[in-house]
Design a protein around this motif. Structure first.
Motif, PDB file in Angstrom:
ATOM      1  N   PRO A  25     -29.303 -23.412 -35.155  1.00 51.84           N
ATOM      2  CA  PRO A  25     -28.377 -22.009 -35.157  1.00 51.84           C
ATOM      3  C   PRO A  25     -28.953 -21.135 -33.901  1.00 51.84           C
ATOM      4  CG  PRO A  25     -29.826 -22.065 -37.151  1.00 51.84           C
ATOM      5  CD  PRO A  25     -30.082 -23.497 -36.489  1.00 51.84           C
ATOM      6  N   TRP A  26     -28.030 -20.116 -33.502  1.00 54.62           N
ATOM      7  CA  TRP A  26     -28.419 -19.137 -32.446  1.00 54.62           C
ATOM      8  C   TRP A  26     -29.359 -18.419 -32.828  1.00 54.62           C
ATOM      9  CZ3 TRP A  26     -27.534 -19.655 -27.511  1.00 54.62           C
ATOM     10  CH2 TRP A  26     -26.584 -20.293 -26.976  1.00 54.62           C
ATOM     11  N   TRP A  27     -29.588 -17.850 -33.994  1.00 51.92           N
ATOM     12  CA  TRP A  27     -30.848 -16.897 -34.441  1.00 51.92           C
ATOM     13  C   TRP A  27     -32.014 -17.659 -34.314  1.00 51.92           C
ATOM     14  CZ3 TRP A  27     -34.153 -17.795 -38.351  1.00 51.92           C
ATOM     15  CH2 TRP A  27     -33.976 -18.687 -39.351  1.00 51.92           C
ATOM     16  N   VAL A  28     -32.200 -18.727 -34.542  1.00 52.52           N
ATOM     17  CA  VAL A  28     -33.366 -19.638 -34.321  1.00 52.52           C
ATOM     18  C   VAL A  28     -33.856 -19.630 -32.873  1.00 52.52           C
ATOM     19  CG1 VAL A  28     -34.557 -21.814 -34.636  1.00 52.52           C
ATOM     20  CG2 VAL A  28     -33.200 -20.979 -36.459  1.00 52.52           C
ATOM     21  N   VAL A  29     -32.845 -19.880 -32.075  1.00 52.86           N
ATOM     22  CA  VAL A  29     -33.032 -20.008 -30.677  1.00 52.86           C
ATOM     23  C   VAL A  29     -33.221 -18.582 -30.073  1.00 52.86           C
ATOM     24  CG1 VAL A  29     -31.986 -20.536 -28.340  1.00 52.86           C
ATOM     25  CG2 VAL A  29     -31.482 -21.787 -30.461  1.00 52.86           C
ATOM     26  N   LEU A  30     -32.755 -17.696 -30.545  1.00 58.34           N
ATOM     27  CA  LEU A  30     -33.174 -16.121 -29.786  1.00 58.34           C
ATOM     28  C   LEU A  30     -34.195 -15.535 -30.438  1.00 58.34           C
ATOM     29  CD1 LEU A  30     -29.356 -14.923 -29.611  1.00 58.34           C
ATOM     30  CD2 LEU A  30     -30.829 -15.760 -27.676  1.00 58.34           C
ATOM     31  N   SER A  31     -34.806 -16.050 -31.453  1.00 55.26           N
ATOM     32  CA  SER A  31     -36.018 -15.306 -32.257  1.00 55.26           C
ATOM     33  C   SER A  31     -37.227 -15.109 -31.264  1.00 55.26           C
ATOM     34  CB  SER A  31     -36.265 -16.073 -33.578  1.00 55.26           C
ATOM     35  OG  SER A  31     -36.782 -17.472 -33.377  1.00 55.26           O
ATOM     36  N   PRO A  32     -37.598 -16.048 -30.394  1.00 55.24           N
ATOM     37  CA  PRO A  32     -38.655 -15.630 -29.728  1.00 55.24           C
ATOM     38  C   PRO A  32     -38.427 -14.320 -28.613  1.00 55.24           C
ATOM     39  CG  PRO A  32     -38.243 -18.084 -29.463  1.00 55.24           C
ATOM     40  CD  PRO A  32     -37.120 -17.437 -30.178  1.00 55.24           C
ATOM     41  N   PHE A  33     -37.313 -14.242 -28.455  1.00 56.73           N
ATOM     42  CA  PHE A  33     -36.919 -12.882 -27.765  1.00 56.73           C
ATOM     43  C   PHE A  33     -37.248 -11.780 -28.505  1.00 56.73           C
ATOM     44  CE2 PHE A  33     -34.104 -15.693 -25.402  1.00 56.73           C
ATOM     45  CZ  PHE A  33     -34.525 -15.663 -24.297  1.00 56.73           C
ATOM     46  N   ALA A  34     -36.759 -11.712 -29.875  1.00 61.58           N
ATOM     47  CA  ALA A  34     -36.961 -10.542 -30.796  1.00 61.58           C
ATOM     48  C   ALA A  34     -38.617 -10.791 -30.883  1.00 61.58           C
ATOM     49  CB  ALA A  34     -36.288 -10.912 -32.229  1.00 61.58           C
ATOM     50  N   LEU A  35     -39.087 -11.720 -31.122  1.00 56.55           N
ATOM     51  CA  LEU A  35     -40.685 -11.484 -31.610  1.00 56.55           C
ATOM     52  C   LEU A  35     -41.367 -10.911 -30.269  1.00 56.55           C
ATOM     53  CD1 LEU A  35     -41.006 -15.128 -33.186  1.00 56.55           C
ATOM     54  CD2 LEU A  35     -41.462 -12.993 -34.297  1.00 56.55           C
ATOM     55  N   ALA A  36     -41.073 -11.314 -28.751  1.00 61.31           N
ATOM     56  CA  ALA A  36     -41.614 -10.757 -27.473  1.00 61.31           C
ATOM     57  C   ALA A  36     -41.264  -9.313 -27.683  1.00 61.31           C
ATOM     58  CB  ALA A  36     -40.940 -11.438 -26.638  1.00 61.31           C
ATOM     59  N   ALA A  37     -40.179  -8.713 -28.029  1.00 56.05           N
ATOM     60  CA  ALA A  37     -39.851  -7.347 -28.099  1.00 56.05           C
ATOM     61  C   ALA A  37     -40.597  -6.589 -29.288  1.00 56.05           C
ATOM     62  CB  ALA A  37     -38.362  -7.122 -28.432  1.00 56.05           C
ATOM     63  N   ALA A  38     -41.104  -7.312 -30.263  1.00 62.77           N
ATOM     64  CA  ALA A  38     -41.827  -6.755 -31.255  1.00 62.77           C
ATOM     65  C   ALA A  38     -43.400  -6.653 -30.874  1.00 62.77           C
ATOM     66  CB  ALA A  38     -41.903  -7.520 -32.690  1.00 62.77           C
ATOM     67  N   TRP A  39     -43.558  -7.700 -30.183  1.00 62.60           N
ATOM     68  CA  TRP A  39     -45.007  -7.745 -29.578  1.00 62.60           C
ATOM     69  C   TRP A  39     -45.395  -6.664 -28.854  1.00 62.60           C
ATOM     70  CZ3 TRP A  39     -50.007  -8.883 -29.799  1.00 62.60           C
ATOM     71  CH2 TRP A  39     -50.690  -8.803 -28.831  1.00 62.60           C
ATOM     72  N   TRP A  40     -44.175  -6.389 -27.780  1.00 57.85           N
ATOM     73  CA  TRP A  40     -44.541  -5.358 -26.517  1.00 57.85           C
ATOM     74  C   TRP A  40     -44.538  -4.008 -27.440  1.00 57.85           C
ATOM     75  CZ3 TRP A  40     -40.492  -8.378 -23.263  1.00 57.85           C
ATOM     76  CH2 TRP A  40     -41.271  -9.279 -22.749  1.00 57.85           C
ATOM     77  N   THR A  41     -43.618  -3.731 -28.654  1.00 61.03           N
ATOM     78  CA  THR A  41     -43.792  -2.626 -29.086  1.00 61.03           C
ATOM     79  C   THR A  41     -44.840  -2.358 -29.646  1.00 61.03           C
ATOM     80  OG1 THR A  41     -41.190  -2.791 -29.457  1.00 61.03           O
ATOM     81  CG2 THR A  41     -42.345  -1.232 -30.845  1.00 61.03           C
ATOM     82  N   TRP A  42     -45.520  -3.219 -30.538  1.00 63.36           N
ATOM     83  CA  TRP A  42     -46.827  -3.007 -31.009  1.00 63.36           C
ATOM     84  C   TRP A  42     -47.728  -2.676 -30.177  1.00 63.36           C
ATOM     85  CZ3 TRP A  42     -51.136  -5.723 -30.623  1.00 63.36           C
ATOM     86  CH2 TRP A  42     -52.181  -5.596 -31.482  1.00 63.36           C
ATOM     87  N   ALA A  43     -47.974  -3.354 -28.979  1.00 68.14           N
ATOM     88  CA  ALA A  43     -48.903  -3.446 -28.015  1.00 68.14           C
ATOM     89  C   ALA A  43     -48.888  -1.998 -27.470  1.00 68.14           C
ATOM     90  CB  ALA A  43     -48.861  -4.434 -26.977  1.00 68.14           C
ATOM     91  N   ASP A  44     -47.835  -1.414 -27.127  1.00 69.98           N
ATOM     92  CA  ASP A  44     -47.721  -0.247 -26.425  1.00 69.98           C
ATOM     93  C   ASP A  44     -48.030   0.967 -27.419  1.00 69.98           C
ATOM     94  OD1 ASP A  44     -47.077  -1.125 -24.074  1.00 69.98           O
ATOM     95  OD2 ASP A  44     -44.849  -0.915 -24.411  1.00 69.98           O
TER      96      ASP A  44
END
Length: 80
Positions: A25-44
């Motif tokens: 499903p598309w949500w599985v394919v696009l989940s790394p982008f959401a995780l990357a955004a979450a990581w950058w938000t946390w890091a900042d």
């Protein structure tokens, strides 16, 4: 950065219908982008990004000082 790369590879595999990714499903394919955004938000928010930048600057500064001392024949300063 790794998550962004994984996301791009999965996105290309899904779009080109390569391997088992084509049926995911598309949500599985696009989940790394959401995780990357979450990581950058946390890091900042936690200052992780700034802390790493300061550490790199301090290492470069110390290397420059050590190199200058070595060029003058003084040798590196010993740390206590």
């Amino acid at each position: 950065m790794y998550l962004l790369g994984i996301g791009i590879v999965l996105l290309l595999m899904k779009y080109l219908e390569i391997g088992p990714v084509a049926i995911w499903p598309w949500w599985v394919v696009l989940s790394p982008f959401a995780l990357a955004a979450a990581w950058w938000t946390w890091a900042d928010m936690t200052g992780y990004t700034k802390r790493k930048a300061v550490e790199r600057e301090n290492e470069r500064r110390q290397a420059r000082i050590d190199r200058s001392r070595a060029d003058l024949g003084m040798g590196p300063k010993k740390r206590k």
